[in-house]
Write a protein that holds these residues in place. Structure first.
Motif, short mmCIF file in Angstrom:
data_model
loop_
_atom_site.label_atom_id
_atom_site.label_comp_id
_atom_site.label_asym_id
_atom_site.label_seq_id
_atom_site.Cartn_x
_atom_site.Cartn_y
_atom_site.Cartn_z
N SER A 27 0.82 -1.22 0.00
CA SER A 27 0.00 0.00 0.00
C SER A 27 0.85 1.26 0.00
O SER A 27 0.39 2.34 -0.38
CB SER A 27 -0.93 0.01 1.22
OG SER A 27 -0.21 0.30 2.41
N ILE A 273 -0.97 -4.97 -7.35
CA ILE A 273 -2.43 -5.07 -7.21
C ILE A 273 -3.00 -3.83 -6.51
O ILE A 273 -3.98 -3.23 -6.98
CB ILE A 273 -2.81 -6.35 -6.43
CG1 ILE A 273 -2.48 -7.58 -7.28
CG2 ILE A 273 -4.30 -6.34 -6.08
CD1 ILE A 273 -2.62 -8.89 -6.54
N LEU A 274 -2.39 -3.42 -5.39
CA LEU A 274 -2.89 -2.26 -4.66
C LEU A 274 -2.70 -0.96 -5.44
O LEU A 274 -3.54 -0.07 -5.40
CB LEU A 274 -2.22 -2.17 -3.29
CG LEU A 274 -2.61 -3.28 -2.30
CD1 LEU A 274 -1.78 -3.20 -1.03
CD2 LEU A 274 -4.09 -3.17 -1.95
N LEU A 277 -5.48 -0.88 -8.00
CA LEU A 277 -6.78 -0.55 -7.41
C LEU A 277 -6.86 0.92 -7.01
O LEU A 277 -7.86 1.59 -7.25
CB LEU A 277 -7.02 -1.45 -6.19
CG LEU A 277 -7.26 -2.94 -6.48
CD1 LEU A 277 -7.36 -3.71 -5.17
CD2 LEU A 277 -8.53 -3.13 -7.30
N VAL A 282 -6.57 -1.10 -13.27
CA VAL A 282 -7.00 -2.46 -12.95
C VAL A 282 -6.53 -3.48 -13.98
O VAL A 282 -6.09 -4.58 -13.64
CB VAL A 282 -8.54 -2.53 -12.81
CG1 VAL A 282 -8.99 -3.95 -12.52
CG2 VAL A 282 -9.00 -1.58 -11.71
#
Length: 309
Positions: A27, A273-274, A277, A282
């Motif tokens: 993150s 992935i984070l 998002l 995506v």
């Protein structure tokens, strides 16, 4: 203590806490980019990025020491004995790793930087087994590392090309940063058996963060636009470092380096992935390539941690 040790060495607990660390670190990537935008730090301004990192890690160290003090109901300030262990860790983990990493990233492509960064977990296991002789090297550990690194290569090569160029101030500095990370991982594993891993983490972050800030300022770095939003970003990133690295240090205190470090291959997957998002990319994260990378990383983790009957 024996009961706590037993819980912290159970594979399921190690996997859960290690994945929490990787999610937190993952993150941080999109949040750092947001922080650069809010604080007007240019992507090519390495000195200001080092100042940014230094402030983040200094605050992270202070937060860890405050947490330790509340938990123990007394001021947990480092003494001379603890400093003997904290200084080498901070020189390797916080100062060495991030100083060389930020400069190296500015002089190479994102693909090559991501792939070389993936070597850090392999390096940590090799150092623990072959240099420090802290554990035994096995074919399962080698196979697990190769599979995990293959997953990192796949996730970084999706839709990108890779050239074979190499320069010291670019790829070389990133490689030095990963060597520093590997050394710090083994040192934490050794030193956390002698002193509190929580206080060790807080102390090395505080010292290392101050050193990084001074280095960045000396190079002419600065934060261009200090706002409430920018300060909130720094606080969140400090919290991420405080929680993730402290959990990681506790895991290293009770387990072999290989058992913990192998989970580090999950980190690039979480970052991709984070980032997708949060930043709205995506399609770049959810495809066949990312699934293949996930399978390779999980296979590597399973091989290293699976016990023979």
């Amino acid at each position: 203590m024996a009961q706590k040790q037993n819980k912290l060495t159970q594979t399921g607990i190690v996997a859960l806490l290690a994945c929490v660390c990787c999610i937190l670190w993952g993150s941080a990537i999109p949040v750092i980019k947001t922080g650069y935008h809010l604080l007007q730090v240019d992507s090519s301004d390495t000195a200001s990025q080092i100042v940014f990192a230094g402030i983040r890690f200094t605050l992270a160290g202070i937060l860890v020491l405050i947490f330790a003090s509340i938990k123990e109901k007394k001021m947990m300030l480092p003494d001379r004995e603890l400093l003997k262990y904290a200084v080498p860790v901070c020189l390797a983990q916080t100062v060495g790793q991030y100083f060389f990493f930020y400069i190296g990233v500015a002089h190479t492509s994102g693909v090559k930087g991501g792939i070389i960064t993936g070597l850090r977990n392999f390096i940590a296991i090799l150092l623990s087994c072959l240099v420090f002789r802290n554990e035994r090297m096995t074919s399962r550990k080698i196979a697990g590392c190769i599979l995990g690194f293959a997953g990192v290569v796949v996730i970084n090569l999706m839709g990108n090309s890779l050239d074979m160029g190499f320069q010291l101030i670019g790829e070389g500095f990133i490689l030095i940063a990963q060597l520093s990370y590997g050394i710090s991982t083994v040192l934490i594993n050794l030193f956390s058996k002698k002193v509190s891993p929580v206080v060790l983490s807080g102390t090395q972050f505080t010292i290392g963060g101050i050193v990084l800030t001074l280095i960045g300022l000396g190079m002419g770095g600065r934060l261009g636009n200090v706002t409430a939003g920018g300060l909130a970003i720094i606080f969140y990133l400090a919290l991420v470092s405080a929680v993730a690295y402290t959990l990681w240090s506790i895991l290293l205190a009770w387990n072999d380096v290989s058992k913990v470090a192998i989970f580090g291959f999950v980190n690039p997957l979480c970052s991709v992935i984070l980032s997708a998002l949060i930043l709205g990319e995506v399609k770049q994260a959810f495809n066949v390539g990312s699934l293949m990378a996930l399978v390779l990383v999980c296979a590597g983790i399973y091989i290293v941690n699976h016990k023979k009957n």
